[in-house]
Design a protein around this motif. Structure first.
Motif, PDB file in Angstrom:
ATOM      1  N   GLN A 171       0.859  -1.174   0.000  1.00  0.00           N
ATOM      2  CA  GLN A 171       0.000   0.000   0.000  1.00  0.00           C
ATOM      3  C   GLN A 171       0.893   1.220   0.000  1.00  0.00           C
ATOM      4  O   GLN A 171       1.776   1.364   0.851  1.00  0.00           O
ATOM      5  CB  GLN A 171      -0.918   0.024   1.206  1.00  0.00           C
ATOM      6  CG  GLN A 171      -1.873   1.197   1.155  1.00  0.00           C
ATOM      7  CD  GLN A 171      -2.881   1.175   2.276  1.00  0.00           C
ATOM      8  OE1 GLN A 171      -2.763   0.397   3.210  1.00  0.00           O
ATOM      9  NE2 GLN A 171      -3.860   2.027   2.189  1.00  0.00           N
ATOM     10  N   CYS A 172       0.637   2.094  -0.959  1.00  0.00           N
ATOM     11  CA  CYS A 172       1.442   3.310  -1.100  1.00  0.00           C
ATOM     12  C   CYS A 172       1.063   4.302  -0.011  1.00  0.00           C
ATOM     13  O   CYS A 172      -0.120   4.536   0.247  1.00  0.00           O
ATOM     14  CB  CYS A 172       1.209   3.918  -2.478  1.00  0.00           C
ATOM     15  SG  CYS A 172       2.164   5.416  -2.754  1.00  0.00           S
ATOM     16  N   ASP A 173       2.070   4.897   0.639  1.00  0.00           N
ATOM     17  CA  ASP A 173       1.813   5.886   1.680  1.00  0.00           C
ATOM     18  C   ASP A 173       1.391   7.234   1.105  1.00  0.00           C
ATOM     19  O   ASP A 173       0.710   8.001   1.770  1.00  0.00           O
ATOM     20  CB  ASP A 173       3.067   6.088   2.541  1.00  0.00           C
ATOM     21  CG  ASP A 173       3.386   4.849   3.365  1.00  0.00           C
ATOM     22  OD1 ASP A 173       2.449   4.109   3.712  1.00  0.00           O
ATOM     23  OD2 ASP A 173       4.582   4.634   3.657  1.00  0.00           O
ATOM     24  N   ARG A 174       1.779   7.508  -0.131  1.00  0.00           N
ATOM     25  CA  ARG A 174       1.459   8.802  -0.723  1.00  0.00           C
ATOM     26  C   ARG A 174       0.051   8.831  -1.325  1.00  0.00           C
ATOM     27  O   ARG A 174      -0.755   9.679  -1.008  1.00  0.00           O
ATOM     28  CB  ARG A 174       2.485   9.160  -1.802  1.00  0.00           C
ATOM     29  CG  ARG A 174       2.268  10.558  -2.336  1.00  0.00           C
ATOM     30  CD  ARG A 174       3.170  10.908  -3.487  1.00  0.00           C
ATOM     31  NE  ARG A 174       4.582  10.830  -3.117  1.00  0.00           N
ATOM     32  CZ  ARG A 174       5.567  10.916  -3.991  1.00  0.00           C
ATOM     33  NH1 ARG A 174       5.302  11.074  -5.273  1.00  0.00           N
ATOM     34  NH2 ARG A 174       6.812  10.827  -3.605  1.00  0.00           N
ATOM     35  N   CYS A 175      -0.271   7.868  -2.209  1.00  0.00           N
ATOM     36  CA  CYS A 175      -1.579   7.905  -2.889  1.00  0.00           C
ATOM     37  C   CYS A 175      -2.553   6.844  -2.388  1.00  0.00           C
ATOM     38  O   CYS A 175      -3.686   6.770  -2.865  1.00  0.00           O
ATOM     39  CB  CYS A 175      -1.389   7.755  -4.397  1.00  0.00           C
ATOM     40  SG  CYS A 175      -0.787   6.140  -4.912  1.00  0.00           S
ATOM     41  N   HIS A 176      -2.133   5.995  -1.457  1.00  0.00           N
ATOM     42  CA  HIS A 176      -2.964   4.976  -0.815  1.00  0.00           C
ATOM     43  C   HIS A 176      -3.469   3.913  -1.789  1.00  0.00           C
ATOM     44  O   HIS A 176      -4.528   3.343  -1.574  1.00  0.00           O
ATOM     45  CB  HIS A 176      -4.140   5.605  -0.065  1.00  0.00           C
ATOM     46  CG  HIS A 176      -3.708   6.604   0.948  1.00  0.00           C
ATOM     47  ND1 HIS A 176      -3.087   6.239   2.114  1.00  0.00           N
ATOM     48  CD2 HIS A 176      -3.775   7.956   0.951  1.00  0.00           C
ATOM     49  CE1 HIS A 176      -2.803   7.323   2.804  1.00  0.00           C
ATOM     50  NE2 HIS A 176      -3.198   8.379   2.125  1.00  0.00           N
ATOM     51  N   LEU A 177      -2.742   3.643  -2.834  1.00  0.00           N
ATOM     52  CA  LEU A 177      -3.091   2.584  -3.785  1.00  0.00           C
ATOM     53  C   LEU A 177      -2.604   1.249  -3.226  1.00  0.00           C
ATOM     54  O   LEU A 177      -1.469   1.139  -2.766  1.00  0.00           O
ATOM     55  CB  LEU A 177      -2.437   2.848  -5.141  1.00  0.00           C
ATOM     56  CG  LEU A 177      -2.615   1.767  -6.191  1.00  0.00           C
ATOM     57  CD1 LEU A 177      -4.053   1.776  -6.707  1.00  0.00           C
ATOM     58  CD2 LEU A 177      -1.646   1.961  -7.334  1.00  0.00           C
ATOM     59  N   LEU A 225      10.782  -4.175  -1.624  1.00  0.00           N
ATOM     60  CA  LEU A 225      10.784  -2.754  -1.949  1.00  0.00           C
ATOM     61  C   LEU A 225      10.438  -2.605  -3.422  1.00  0.00           C
ATOM     62  O   LEU A 225      11.038  -3.255  -4.277  1.00  0.00           O
ATOM     63  CB  LEU A 225      12.162  -2.141  -1.665  1.00  0.00           C
ATOM     64  CG  LEU A 225      12.317  -0.668  -1.956  1.00  0.00           C
ATOM     65  CD1 LEU A 225      11.534   0.147  -0.942  1.00  0.00           C
ATOM     66  CD2 LEU A 225      13.787  -0.278  -1.924  1.00  0.00           C
ATOM     67  N   CYS A 226       9.471  -1.764  -3.728  1.00  0.00           N
ATOM     68  CA  CYS A 226       9.088  -1.550  -5.129  1.00  0.00           C
ATOM     69  C   CYS A 226       8.525  -0.148  -5.277  1.00  0.00           C
ATOM     70  O   CYS A 226       8.376   0.575  -4.302  1.00  0.00           O
ATOM     71  CB  CYS A 226       8.083  -2.599  -5.593  1.00  0.00           C
ATOM     72  SG  CYS A 226       6.525  -2.508  -4.741  1.00  0.00           S
ATOM     73  N   ARG A 227       8.215   0.222  -6.510  1.00  0.00           N
ATOM     74  CA  ARG A 227       7.648   1.543  -6.788  1.00  0.00           C
ATOM     75  C   ARG A 227       6.151   1.428  -7.049  1.00  0.00           C
ATOM     76  O   ARG A 227       5.680   0.462  -7.634  1.00  0.00           O
ATOM     77  CB  ARG A 227       8.323   2.179  -8.000  1.00  0.00           C
ATOM     78  CG  ARG A 227       9.724   2.648  -7.724  1.00  0.00           C
ATOM     79  CD  ARG A 227      10.217   3.463  -8.909  1.00  0.00           C
ATOM     80  NE  ARG A 227      11.499   4.053  -8.652  1.00  0.00           N
ATOM     81  CZ  ARG A 227      11.654   5.305  -8.217  1.00  0.00           C
ATOM     82  NH1 ARG A 227      10.615   6.066  -8.017  1.00  0.00           N
ATOM     83  NH2 ARG A 227      12.845   5.778  -8.008  1.00  0.00           N
ATOM     84  N   CYS A 228       5.432   2.437  -6.619  1.00  0.00           N
ATOM     85  CA  CYS A 228       3.986   2.491  -6.834  1.00  0.00           C
ATOM     86  C   CYS A 228       3.715   2.720  -8.317  1.00  0.00           C
ATOM     87  O   CYS A 228       4.327   3.588  -8.937  1.00  0.00           O
ATOM     88  CB  CYS A 228       3.384   3.630  -6.009  1.00  0.00           C
ATOM     89  SG  CYS A 228       1.641   3.917  -6.308  1.00  0.00           S
ATOM     90  N   PRO A 229       2.797   1.956  -8.915  1.00  0.00           N
ATOM     91  CA  PRO A 229       2.515   2.150 -10.333  1.00  0.00           C
ATOM     92  C   PRO A 229       1.780   3.459 -10.635  1.00  0.00           C
ATOM     93  O   PRO A 229       1.821   3.946 -11.753  1.00  0.00           O
ATOM     94  CB  PRO A 229       1.642   0.955 -10.701  1.00  0.00           C
ATOM     95  CG  PRO A 229       1.226   0.321  -9.449  1.00  0.00           C
ATOM     96  CD  PRO A 229       2.114   0.802  -8.357  1.00  0.00           C
ATOM     97  N   ARG A 230       1.125   4.049  -9.648  1.00  0.00           N
ATOM     98  CA  ARG A 230       0.369   5.281  -9.890  1.00  0.00           C
ATOM     99  C   ARG A 230       1.239   6.526  -9.721  1.00  0.00           C
ATOM    100  O   ARG A 230       1.284   7.381 -10.600  1.00  0.00           O
ATOM    101  CB  ARG A 230      -0.824   5.368  -8.960  1.00  0.00           C
ATOM    102  CG  ARG A 230      -1.673   6.605  -9.222  1.00  0.00           C
ATOM    103  CD  ARG A 230      -2.771   6.784  -8.211  1.00  0.00           C
ATOM    104  NE  ARG A 230      -3.786   5.755  -8.346  1.00  0.00           N
ATOM    105  CZ  ARG A 230      -4.712   5.508  -7.430  1.00  0.00           C
ATOM    106  NH1 ARG A 230      -4.737   6.196  -6.309  1.00  0.00           N
ATOM    107  NH2 ARG A 230      -5.603   4.576  -7.625  1.00  0.00           N
ATOM    108  N   CYS A 231       1.934   6.656  -8.579  1.00  0.00           N
ATOM    109  CA  CYS A 231       2.664   7.902  -8.297  1.00  0.00           C
ATOM    110  C   CYS A 231       4.181   7.721  -8.312  1.00  0.00           C
ATOM    111  O   CYS A 231       4.912   8.682  -8.079  1.00  0.00           O
ATOM    112  CB  CYS A 231       2.224   8.479  -6.958  1.00  0.00           C
ATOM    113  SG  CYS A 231       2.677   7.467  -5.541  1.00  0.00           S
ATOM    114  N   ASN A 232       4.668   6.509  -8.522  1.00  0.00           N
ATOM    115  CA  ASN A 232       6.101   6.215  -8.650  1.00  0.00           C
ATOM    116  C   ASN A 232       6.878   6.442  -7.349  1.00  0.00           C
ATOM    117  O   ASN A 232       8.075   6.668  -7.366  1.00  0.00           O
ATOM    118  CB  ASN A 232       6.714   7.022  -9.796  1.00  0.00           C
ATOM    119  CG  ASN A 232       7.894   6.311 -10.403  1.00  0.00           C
ATOM    120  OD1 ASN A 232       8.028   5.099 -10.282  1.00  0.00           O
ATOM    121  ND2 ASN A 232       8.761   7.058 -11.061  1.00  0.00           N
ATOM    122  N   ALA A 233       6.232   6.384  -6.219  1.00  0.00           N
ATOM    123  CA  ALA A 233       6.903   6.523  -4.923  1.00  0.00           C
ATOM    124  C   ALA A 233       7.366   5.128  -4.471  1.00  0.00           C
ATOM    125  O   ALA A 233       6.819   4.115  -4.886  1.00  0.00           O
ATOM    126  CB  ALA A 233       5.954   7.112  -3.890  1.00  0.00           C
TER     127      ALA A 233
END
Length: 77
Positions: free
Chosen positions: A46-52, A62-70
């Protein structure tokens, strides 16, 4: 014009209602099976920035969020 008695008409309506209900029940079951998924070796992120919430292609920590790249870190239970 087709002549129907009252009993035939209500039997036809009852049959059509039962067939429609069976179709809707079948469609609901098929949708449940199609959208059912299980986590096996992969982990839910779960992304901490966009909550996806997403599951990465590889089983990584460790990976990158597909929506916001965080960067996203795998959380414990």
């Amino acid at each position: 014009m087709i002549s129907l008695s009252a009993a035939d008409f209500f039997s036809l309506v009852l049959f059509l209602f039962t067939a429609w209900f069976a179709f809707l029940a079948y469609r609901l079951q098929s949708r449940k099976k199609r959208h059912d998924w299980h986590l096996t070796s992969r982990h839910l992120f779960q992304c901490d920035r966009c909550h996806l919430s997403f599951i990465p292609e590889d089983a990584v920590t460790l990976c990158r969020c597909p929506r916001c790249n965080a960067y996203c870190v795998k959380r414990g239970k």
